[in-house]
Design a protein around this motif. Structure first.
Motif, short mmCIF file in Angstrom:
data_model
loop_
_atom_site.label_atom_id
_atom_site.label_comp_id
_atom_site.label_asym_id
_atom_site.label_seq_id
_atom_site.Cartn_x
_atom_site.Cartn_y
_atom_site.Cartn_z
N GLN A 112 -52.23 36.11 11.76
CA GLN A 112 -51.16 34.67 11.63
C GLN A 112 -50.13 34.96 12.51
O GLN A 112 -49.44 34.19 13.17
CB GLN A 112 -50.97 34.44 10.20
CG GLN A 112 -50.09 33.38 9.82
CD GLN A 112 -49.80 32.85 8.58
OE1 GLN A 112 -50.43 33.68 7.68
NE2 GLN A 112 -49.17 31.88 8.00
N ARG A 113 -49.42 36.32 12.12
CA ARG A 113 -48.10 36.53 12.76
C ARG A 113 -48.30 37.05 14.07
O ARG A 113 -47.41 36.70 15.17
CB ARG A 113 -47.17 37.71 12.09
CG ARG A 113 -46.96 37.07 10.67
CD ARG A 113 -46.33 38.45 9.88
NE ARG A 113 -45.01 38.52 10.71
CZ ARG A 113 -44.55 40.02 10.68
NH1 ARG A 113 -45.36 40.93 10.55
NH2 ARG A 113 -43.27 39.97 10.85
N LEU A 114 -49.43 37.48 14.78
CA LEU A 114 -49.81 37.71 15.99
C LEU A 114 -49.97 36.15 16.86
O LEU A 114 -49.44 36.24 17.94
CB LEU A 114 -51.08 38.36 16.22
CG LEU A 114 -51.52 38.68 17.51
CD1 LEU A 114 -50.70 39.46 18.36
CD2 LEU A 114 -52.94 39.25 17.40
N LEU A 115 -50.57 35.44 16.18
CA LEU A 115 -50.62 34.00 16.82
C LEU A 115 -49.42 33.35 16.95
O LEU A 115 -49.18 32.85 18.03
CB LEU A 115 -51.54 33.12 16.09
CG LEU A 115 -53.15 33.32 16.29
CD1 LEU A 115 -53.92 32.71 15.31
CD2 LEU A 115 -53.46 33.45 17.87
N ALA A 169 -57.11 43.10 19.10
CA ALA A 169 -56.52 44.09 19.96
C ALA A 169 -55.98 43.67 21.15
O ALA A 169 -55.06 44.12 21.63
CB ALA A 169 -57.55 45.31 20.14
N ALA A 170 -56.71 42.61 21.90
CA ALA A 170 -56.47 42.36 23.28
C ALA A 170 -55.26 41.40 23.14
O ALA A 170 -54.36 41.43 23.96
CB ALA A 170 -57.72 41.45 23.71
N LEU A 171 -55.25 40.43 22.11
CA LEU A 171 -54.03 39.74 22.25
C LEU A 171 -52.81 40.65 21.64
O LEU A 171 -51.56 40.26 22.22
CB LEU A 171 -54.05 38.60 21.09
CG LEU A 171 -54.75 37.24 21.83
CD1 LEU A 171 -56.07 37.42 22.46
CD2 LEU A 171 -54.79 35.95 20.53
N LEU A 183 -47.16 34.83 19.74
CA LEU A 183 -47.68 34.48 21.13
C LEU A 183 -47.16 32.97 21.28
O LEU A 183 -46.97 32.46 22.48
CB LEU A 183 -49.03 34.62 21.36
CG LEU A 183 -49.57 36.15 21.41
CD1 LEU A 183 -51.20 36.18 21.32
CD2 LEU A 183 -49.00 36.48 22.67
N GLU A 184 -47.42 31.97 20.42
CA GLU A 184 -47.22 30.55 20.33
C GLU A 184 -45.92 30.39 20.69
O GLU A 184 -45.49 29.51 21.44
CB GLU A 184 -47.80 30.05 19.11
CG GLU A 184 -47.23 28.37 19.22
CD GLU A 184 -47.69 27.66 17.81
OE1 GLU A 184 -47.63 26.54 17.85
OE2 GLU A 184 -48.11 28.35 16.69
N ILE A 185 -44.93 31.10 20.21
CA ILE A 185 -43.43 30.94 20.17
C ILE A 185 -43.25 31.15 21.76
O ILE A 185 -42.21 30.30 22.31
CB ILE A 185 -42.62 31.74 19.40
CG1 ILE A 185 -42.75 31.56 17.92
CG2 ILE A 185 -41.29 31.91 19.54
CD1 ILE A 185 -42.20 32.20 16.90
N ILE A 196 -45.38 43.83 14.20
CA ILE A 196 -46.71 42.99 13.90
C ILE A 196 -48.11 43.95 13.94
O ILE A 196 -48.15 44.38 15.01
CB ILE A 196 -46.98 41.58 14.51
CG1 ILE A 196 -45.52 40.87 14.36
CG2 ILE A 196 -47.97 41.12 14.34
CD1 ILE A 196 -45.49 39.44 15.18
N HIS A 197 -48.46 43.97 12.83
CA HIS A 197 -49.80 45.02 12.82
C HIS A 197 -50.92 44.20 13.58
O HIS A 197 -51.22 42.74 13.60
CB HIS A 197 -50.25 45.11 11.39
CG HIS A 197 -51.50 45.92 11.31
ND1 HIS A 197 -52.87 45.84 11.61
CD2 HIS A 197 -51.49 47.42 10.97
CE1 HIS A 197 -53.46 47.06 11.46
NE2 HIS A 197 -52.62 48.03 11.05
#
Length: 315
Positions: A170-173, A147-149, A176-178, A164-165
């Motif tokens: 996986q897609r959340l990371l 939730a925080a990320l 952020l990585e991109i 992104i849910h």
């Protein structure tokens, strides 16, 4: 430069439209009707119909239907060949260029969402790998929670946060990585990439969707029909040709189930039930994939006149 010229020409105004949806929803019949109406040739958007000898289990258009309307990207590789999104896009570009030269319309139709997204958005390649950044984000995810990320993503890339849910780790990371590796949001990369896509954003995309019970009943009937048409013999023939069950096409729905039956793992009735169950699950995944995409105009398969009305306005 030559490939870029082909893509540029294919994006010039022409009669191009798409028809997509989950398996067994009724795309083939409507695609043929629309192709006749708009003097179109059909370009398959199906990751399994590219393979030779896989006919019944992939629900290819019949030889008679293909005589009525030219079809492209069907039966173009052997089952032991690799076929990728990049190759599909190159083949689609060549097919579209040839159709344009003949002065005809082009109808892209199928159920492979990855291929449709590639047509409309291009291929997004991001290879700026930073192991320290990736590890740091994973540690933060475990420490702070998704939730925080996700809230952080919403401040730096609102469009990605919307699609992104919060529990899609996986897609959340990835999002952020991109951003932290490149300084640009994922959605901005996609926007720039879309400018190089084969199909322009204004190309109309028709999506077919029916009530779940109706679709599932159609799937159950399709399984029965495929068996009656000789799916077991088709799979046995593929094995006899030397195409082993480890190949990707032989792992497709229907083929792996008949391999299991032929190998004695399951009796026919159980293999058939598993095939129908897995097809229903696949249709659900297809629908979920397409629902994530923007600008698809959704209709019930029976709303043919409404679909034609929309196309008259769009093309």
């Amino acid at each position: 430069m030559k490939d870029q010229e082909v893509y540029r020409k294919n994006r010039e105004p022409t009669t191009v439209f798409c028809l997509v949806g989950p398996t067994a929803v009724g795309k083939t019949a409507l695609a043929l009707e629309l192709a006749h109406k708009y003097n179109a040739e059909i370009i398959s958007v199906d990751s399994m119909q590219v393979y030779r000898y896989l006919d019944i289990g992939t629900a290819k258009a019949s030889p008679e239907e293909r005589r009525q309307v030219p079809h492209h990207l069907i039966d173009i590789v052997d089952p032991d060949e690799d076929y990728s999104l990049a190759r599909f896009l190159a083949d689609a570009a060549a097919a579209l260029a040839a159709i344009r030269e003949r002065g005809r319309a082009a109808l892209f139709t199928g159920g492979t969402g990855l291929y449709l997204r590639g047509l409309l958005e291009g291929i997004f390649k991001f290879d700026q790998y930073d192991p320290e950044l990736r590890l740091n984000l994973k540690n933060r995810l475990e420490r702070e929670g998704p939730a925080a990320l996700h809230a952080e993503l919403a401040t730096i890339d609102p469009p990605s946060a919307c699609r992104i849910h919060p529990h899609d780790r996986q897609r959340l990371l990835r999002a952020l990585e991109i951003f932290y590796a490149s300084g640009l949001s994922w959605s901005e990369h996609l926007r720039r990439n879309r400018q190089q896509a084969l199909l322009a954003a204004e190309v109309p995309v028709i999506g077919l969707a029916s009530e779940r019970d109706i679709l599932y009943e159609r799937i159950n009937r399709r399984v029965e029909t495929m068996l009656a048409q000789g799916l077991i013999d088709e799979v046995a023939g593929l094995l006899a040709r030397g195409y082993g069950p480890e190949l990707a096409p032989m792992q497709a729905i229907g083929y792996r189930h008949m391999v299991d039956y032929l190998s004695g793992r399951y009796p026919l009735e159980e293999a058939k039930e598993l095939m129908a169950r897995d097809t229903r699950r696949y249709a659900k995944r297809q629908f979920t994939w397409f629902r994530r995409m923007e600008n698809i105009h959704w209709y019930d398969p029976g709303e043919t006149e409404q679909i034609k009305l929309l196309l008259e306005q769009k093309i």
